[in-house]
Each structure stands twice: as structure tokens, then as C-alpha cells.
Write a protein that holds these residues in place. Structure first.
Motif, PDB file in Angstrom:
ATOM      1  N   TRP A 172       3.794   0.399   2.519  1.00 46.66           N
ATOM      2  CA  TRP A 172       3.487  -0.618   3.527  1.00 46.66           C
ATOM      3  C   TRP A 172       3.418  -1.979   2.835  1.00 46.66           C
ATOM      4  CZ3 TRP A 172       2.819   1.558   8.380  1.00 46.66           C
ATOM      5  CH2 TRP A 172       2.585   2.902   8.414  1.00 46.66           C
ATOM      6  N   ILE A 200       0.865  -1.173   0.000  1.00 48.14           N
ATOM      7  CA  ILE A 200       0.000   0.000   0.000  1.00 48.14           C
ATOM      8  C   ILE A 200       0.905   1.227   0.000  1.00 48.14           C
ATOM      9  CG2 ILE A 200      -1.666   1.332   1.360  1.00 48.14           C
ATOM     10  CD1 ILE A 200      -2.677  -1.376   2.461  1.00 48.14           C
ATOM     11  N   SER A 218       1.071   5.320   0.647  1.00 48.68           N
ATOM     12  CA  SER A 218       0.297   6.331   1.362  1.00 48.68           C
ATOM     13  C   SER A 218       1.034   7.663   1.367  1.00 48.68           C
ATOM     14  CB  SER A 218       0.007   5.884   2.800  1.00 48.68           C
ATOM     15  OG  SER A 218       1.195   5.763   3.539  1.00 48.68           O
ATOM     16  N   LEU A 236       0.754  11.663   3.228  1.00 51.20           N
ATOM     17  CA  LEU A 236       0.165  12.637   4.140  1.00 51.20           C
ATOM     18  C   LEU A 236       0.645  13.994   3.663  1.00 51.20           C
ATOM     19  CD1 LEU A 236      -1.402  13.489   6.658  1.00 51.20           C
ATOM     20  CD2 LEU A 236       0.725  13.179   7.964  1.00 51.20           C
ATOM     21  N   PHE A 249      -4.839  12.566   4.120  1.00 55.42           N
ATOM     22  CA  PHE A 249      -4.141  11.281   4.037  1.00 55.42           C
ATOM     23  C   PHE A 249      -4.759  10.476   2.900  1.00 55.42           C
ATOM     24  CE2 PHE A 249      -3.673   6.781   5.199  1.00 55.42           C
ATOM     25  CZ  PHE A 249      -2.299   6.715   5.388  1.00 55.42           C
ATOM     26  N   VAL A 250      -3.919   9.953   2.014  1.00 57.16           N
ATOM     27  CA  VAL A 250      -4.364   9.169   0.865  1.00 57.16           C
ATOM     28  C   VAL A 250      -3.606   7.850   0.881  1.00 57.16           C
ATOM     29  CG1 VAL A 250      -4.473   9.062  -1.652  1.00 57.16           C
ATOM     30  CG2 VAL A 250      -4.732  11.262  -0.496  1.00 57.16           C
ATOM     31  N   ALA A 251      -4.310   6.749   0.646  1.00 57.09           N
ATOM     32  CA  ALA A 251      -3.662   5.433   0.587  1.00 57.09           C
ATOM     33  C   ALA A 251      -4.325   4.598  -0.503  1.00 57.09           C
ATOM     34  CB  ALA A 251      -3.761   4.717   1.929  1.00 57.09           C
ATOM     35  N   GLN A 274      -3.714   0.573  -2.794  1.00 53.28           N
ATOM     36  CA  GLN A 274      -2.914  -0.606  -3.073  1.00 53.28           C
ATOM     37  C   GLN A 274      -2.109  -0.371  -4.337  1.00 53.28           C
ATOM     38  OE1 GLN A 274      -6.170  -3.665  -2.765  1.00 53.28           O
ATOM     39  NE2 GLN A 274      -4.472  -4.792  -1.821  1.00 53.28           N
TER      40      GLN A 274
END
Length: 92
Positions: A89, A21, A23, A25, A61-63, A65
Motif C-alpha cells: 500500500w 505498508i 501486508s 493475509l 492479517f499482518v501489516a 511500514q
């Protein structure tokens, strides 16, 4: 990113041996549309128009896959400095 940083062209962050993942911020304040720096999400690598665009507002915050079908790009920034924290991650 600042005015000296080029845009990030359409790509994905897929690695066949990893399930991960990505991500972000966003840390910089005072963003307005004219500054650019949006994250663009695409349905496929053949699309020229994003399906959605995410503005880099402070504390957003953006996340997502990092799949082969998750295409994205980042606009060039003008007259502003876009600071963000990036984390990758690994998911097992």
C-alpha cells in the motif's frame, strides 16, 4: 510457499522514494510449529535472533511500514503449503 521454496533471508522492503505498508493475509489452514513459515521481525540487520515471530495461522492479517529499520525474514516451509495474499500500500 512450500518445501521447494527457499527461506527469505533477513531484509527490509524499504524504497527511499515511497512511503508504503506491506501486508499479508495468511490463507492456509492446519499450521503447526514443525511446518515453519513464520515471519520473523528483527530490531536491526545485525540481530541474529528475532525480537518476535508471527505464526502463519489462517485468517491472520499482518501489516507493517516498509521502513529502512524494519528488518524481517521468513522461515522455510516443511511438509505444508503456506498460501498468503500480499499487498503493498502506497501512503501519500
Amino acid at each position: 510457499m512450500n518445501a521447494d521454496t527457499p527461506e527469505f533471508p533477513l531484509h527490509n522492503d524499504f524504497v527511499s522514494t515511497e512511503d508504503s505498508i506491506a501486508s499479508f493475509l495468511y490463507l492456509s489452514s492446519g499450521w503447526v510449529q514443525e511446518y515453519g513459515g513464520r515471519l520473523h521481525l528483527f530490531m536491526s540487520e545485525d540481530d541474529s535472533t528475532p525480537s518476535t515471530s508471527i505464526a502463519p495461522h489462517q485468517n491472520r492479517f499482518v501489516a507493517f511500514q516498509t521502513k529502512a529499520c524494519h528488518w524481517h525474514s521468513v522461515e522455510r516451509v516443511y511438509g505444508w503449503e503456506r498460501l498468503s495474499a500480499l499487498a503493498l500500500w502506497n501512503v501519500d
